[in-house]
Write a protein that holds these residues in place. Structure first.
Motif, PDB file in Angstrom:
ATOM      1  N   MET A 122       0.831  -1.183   0.000  1.00 48.88           N
ATOM      2  CA  MET A 122       0.000   0.000   0.000  1.00 48.88           C
ATOM      3  C   MET A 122       0.878   1.250   0.000  1.00 48.88           C
ATOM      4  SD  MET A 122      -3.042   0.987   2.564  1.00 48.88           S
ATOM      5  CE  MET A 122      -2.459   2.210   3.700  1.00 48.88           C
ATOM      6  N   ARG A 123       0.557   2.195  -0.845  1.00 48.91           N
ATOM      7  CA  ARG A 123       1.294   3.451  -0.931  1.00 48.91           C
ATOM      8  C   ARG A 123       0.788   4.408   0.154  1.00 48.91           C
ATOM      9  NH1 ARG A 123       5.288   1.933  -3.839  1.00 48.91           N
ATOM     10  NH2 ARG A 123       4.741   1.036  -5.789  1.00 48.91           N
ATOM     11  N   THR A 124       1.722   5.024   0.858  1.00 50.30           N
ATOM     12  CA  THR A 124       1.323   5.981   1.879  1.00 50.30           C
ATOM     13  C   THR A 124       1.713   7.405   1.494  1.00 50.30           C
ATOM     14  OG1 THR A 124       3.369   5.608   3.103  1.00 50.30           O
ATOM     15  CG2 THR A 124       1.444   4.305   3.748  1.00 50.30           C
ATOM     16  N   THR A 125       2.503   7.551   0.445  1.00 49.76           N
ATOM     17  CA  THR A 125       2.852   8.886  -0.020  1.00 49.76           C
ATOM     18  C   THR A 125       2.006   9.236  -1.227  1.00 49.76           C
ATOM     19  OG1 THR A 125       4.632   8.023  -1.409  1.00 49.76           O
ATOM     20  CG2 THR A 125       5.241   8.767   0.794  1.00 49.76           C
ATOM     21  N   GLY A 126       1.862  10.510  -1.487  1.00 48.66           N
ATOM     22  CA  GLY A 126       1.045  10.959  -2.589  1.00 48.66           C
ATOM     23  C   GLY A 126       1.840  11.784  -3.583  1.00 48.66           C
ATOM     24  N   ILE A 127       1.146  12.193  -4.618  1.00 52.83           N
ATOM     25  CA  ILE A 127       1.759  13.018  -5.653  1.00 52.83           C
ATOM     26  C   ILE A 127       2.414  14.241  -5.023  1.00 52.83           C
ATOM     27  CG2 ILE A 127       1.276  14.526  -7.627  1.00 52.83           C
ATOM     28  CD1 ILE A 127      -0.982  12.598  -8.377  1.00 52.83           C
ATOM     29  N   HIS A 128       1.734  14.855  -4.063  1.00 49.20           N
ATOM     30  CA  HIS A 128       2.270  16.085  -3.474  1.00 49.20           C
ATOM     31  C   HIS A 128       3.643  15.864  -2.857  1.00 49.20           C
ATOM     32  CE1 HIS A 128       0.149  14.166  -0.130  1.00 49.20           C
ATOM     33  NE2 HIS A 128       0.856  14.925   0.703  1.00 49.20           N
ATOM     34  N   GLU A 129       3.828  14.753  -2.165  1.00 51.42           N
ATOM     35  CA  GLU A 129       5.130  14.473  -1.550  1.00 51.42           C
ATOM     36  C   GLU A 129       6.189  14.133  -2.590  1.00 51.42           C
ATOM     37  OE1 GLU A 129       3.908  12.548   2.654  1.00 51.42           O
ATOM     38  OE2 GLU A 129       3.066  11.640   0.849  1.00 51.42           O
ATOM     39  N   ARG A 130       5.802  13.359  -3.593  1.00 51.86           N
ATOM     40  CA  ARG A 130       6.777  12.991  -4.630  1.00 51.86           C
ATOM     41  C   ARG A 130       7.193  14.212  -5.447  1.00 51.86           C
ATOM     42  NH1 ARG A 130       3.278   8.645  -4.513  1.00 51.86           N
ATOM     43  NH2 ARG A 130       2.081   9.393  -6.285  1.00 51.86           N
ATOM     44  N   LEU A 131       6.242  15.071  -5.782  1.00 53.57           N
ATOM     45  CA  LEU A 131       6.569  16.272  -6.548  1.00 53.57           C
ATOM     46  C   LEU A 131       7.493  17.186  -5.748  1.00 53.57           C
ATOM     47  CD1 LEU A 131       6.300  18.131  -8.977  1.00 53.57           C
ATOM     48  CD2 LEU A 131       4.169  19.000  -7.978  1.00 53.57           C
ATOM     49  N   PHE A 132       7.157  17.431  -4.496  1.00 51.61           N
ATOM     50  CA  PHE A 132       7.992  18.289  -3.662  1.00 51.61           C
ATOM     51  C   PHE A 132       9.403  17.714  -3.543  1.00 51.61           C
ATOM     52  CE2 PHE A 132       9.826  19.432   0.440  1.00 51.61           C
ATOM     53  CZ  PHE A 132       9.841  20.812   0.331  1.00 51.61           C
ATOM     54  N   TRP A 133       9.491  16.415  -3.258  1.00 50.15           N
ATOM     55  CA  TRP A 133      10.794  15.763  -3.108  1.00 50.15           C
ATOM     56  C   TRP A 133      11.613  15.881  -4.397  1.00 50.15           C
ATOM     57  CZ3 TRP A 133      13.238  11.820  -5.665  1.00 50.15           C
ATOM     58  CH2 TRP A 133      14.420  11.355  -5.094  1.00 50.15           C
ATOM     59  N   ALA A 134      10.991  15.590  -5.537  1.00 48.05           N
ATOM     60  CA  ALA A 134      11.709  15.626  -6.819  1.00 48.05           C
ATOM     61  C   ALA A 134      12.160  17.046  -7.159  1.00 48.05           C
ATOM     62  CB  ALA A 134      10.830  15.056  -7.932  1.00 48.05           C
ATOM     63  N   ARG A 135      11.329  18.026  -6.857  1.00 46.57           N
ATOM     64  CA  ARG A 135      11.709  19.418  -7.129  1.00 46.57           C
ATOM     65  C   ARG A 135      12.871  19.838  -6.235  1.00 46.57           C
ATOM     66  NH1 ARG A 135      10.718  24.132  -4.952  1.00 46.57           N
ATOM     67  NH2 ARG A 135       8.999  23.465  -3.593  1.00 46.57           N
ATOM     68  N   GLU A 136      12.809  19.488  -4.967  1.00 49.22           N
ATOM     69  CA  GLU A 136      13.900  19.815  -4.049  1.00 49.22           C
ATOM     70  C   GLU A 136      15.188  19.098  -4.455  1.00 49.22           C
ATOM     71  OE1 GLU A 136      13.970  21.780  -0.956  1.00 49.22           O
ATOM     72  OE2 GLU A 136      12.345  22.688  -2.105  1.00 49.22           O
TER      73      GLU A 136
ATOM     74  N   ASP B 228      -0.268  24.235  -5.695  1.00 47.78           N
ATOM     75  CA  ASP B 228      -1.484  23.530  -5.263  1.00 47.78           C
ATOM     76  C   ASP B 228      -1.265  22.022  -5.206  1.00 47.78           C
ATOM     77  OD1 ASP B 228      -2.836  25.898  -4.962  1.00 47.78           O
ATOM     78  OD2 ASP B 228      -4.098  25.650  -6.754  1.00 47.78           O
ATOM     79  N   THR B 229      -0.507  21.481  -6.136  1.00 46.45           N
ATOM     80  CA  THR B 229      -0.216  20.044  -6.137  1.00 46.45           C
ATOM     81  C   THR B 229       0.661  19.687  -4.947  1.00 46.45           C
ATOM     82  OG1 THR B 229      -0.423  19.953  -8.540  1.00 46.45           O
ATOM     83  CG2 THR B 229       0.723  18.123  -7.475  1.00 46.45           C
ATOM     84  N   GLU B 230       1.704  20.472  -4.705  1.00 45.30           N
ATOM     85  CA  GLU B 230       2.603  20.191  -3.578  1.00 45.30           C
ATOM     86  C   GLU B 230       1.884  20.290  -2.234  1.00 45.30           C
ATOM     87  OE1 GLU B 230       6.195  22.495  -3.742  1.00 45.30           O
ATOM     88  OE2 GLU B 230       6.994  21.301  -5.387  1.00 45.30           O
ATOM     89  N   HIS B 231       0.833  21.084  -2.160  1.00 41.44           N
ATOM     90  CA  HIS B 231       0.079  21.213  -0.915  1.00 41.44           C
ATOM     91  C   HIS B 231      -1.128  20.267  -0.857  1.00 41.44           C
ATOM     92  CE1 HIS B 231       2.291  25.101  -0.570  1.00 41.44           C
ATOM     93  NE2 HIS B 231       2.432  24.577   0.636  1.00 41.44           N
ATOM     94  N   GLY B 232      -1.249  19.396  -1.843  1.00 34.85           N
ATOM     95  CA  GLY B 232      -2.316  18.400  -1.831  1.00 34.85           C
ATOM     96  C   GLY B 232      -3.692  18.939  -2.168  1.00 34.85           C
ATOM     97  N   ARG B 233      -3.750  20.120  -2.765  1.00 35.13           N
ATOM     98  CA  ARG B 233      -5.036  20.719  -3.114  1.00 35.13           C
ATOM     99  C   ARG B 233      -5.478  20.393  -4.534  1.00 35.13           C
ATOM    100  NH1 ARG B 233      -2.664  25.435  -0.155  1.00 35.13           N
ATOM    101  NH2 ARG B 233      -1.846  26.117  -2.169  1.00 35.13           N
TER     102      ARG B 233
END
Length: 80
Positions: free
Chosen positions: A1-15, A37-42
């Motif tokens: 089961m995945r516990t991370t979302g797009i917002h976390e992956r996008l933020f991590w990859a950008r950083e 908005d994506t990084e904040h899960g909105r």
């Protein structure tokens, strides 16, 4: 089961790429509002937007969107 979302992956990859939101926006032709908005899960962007972000960040689109496929080097989130 995945516990991370797009917002976390996008933020991590950008950083990891050492990009500001503005720089990623310019590289991907995705608005800064969409990125923030994506990084904040909105927001969950469409496939074409995720593809442009993944290309700019040098990650697999399927990983960015769903956490599936090959994890980028250094990713400590969910295991494949």
């Amino acid at each position: 089961m995945r516990t991370t979302g797009i917002h976390e992956r996008l933020f991590w990859a950008r950083e990891r790429a050492q990009l500001t939101v503005r720089a990623l926006s310019a590289m991907s032709s995705v608005s800064t509002t969409t990125i923030v908005d994506t990084e904040h899960g909105r927001r969950v962007p469409g496939a074409d937007t995720l593809e442009r972000l993944a290309v700019a960040l040098h990650v697999e689109p399927c990983w960015l969107a769903y956490g599936d496929g090959k994890n980028p080097e250094g990713w400590k989130g969910d295991e494949s």
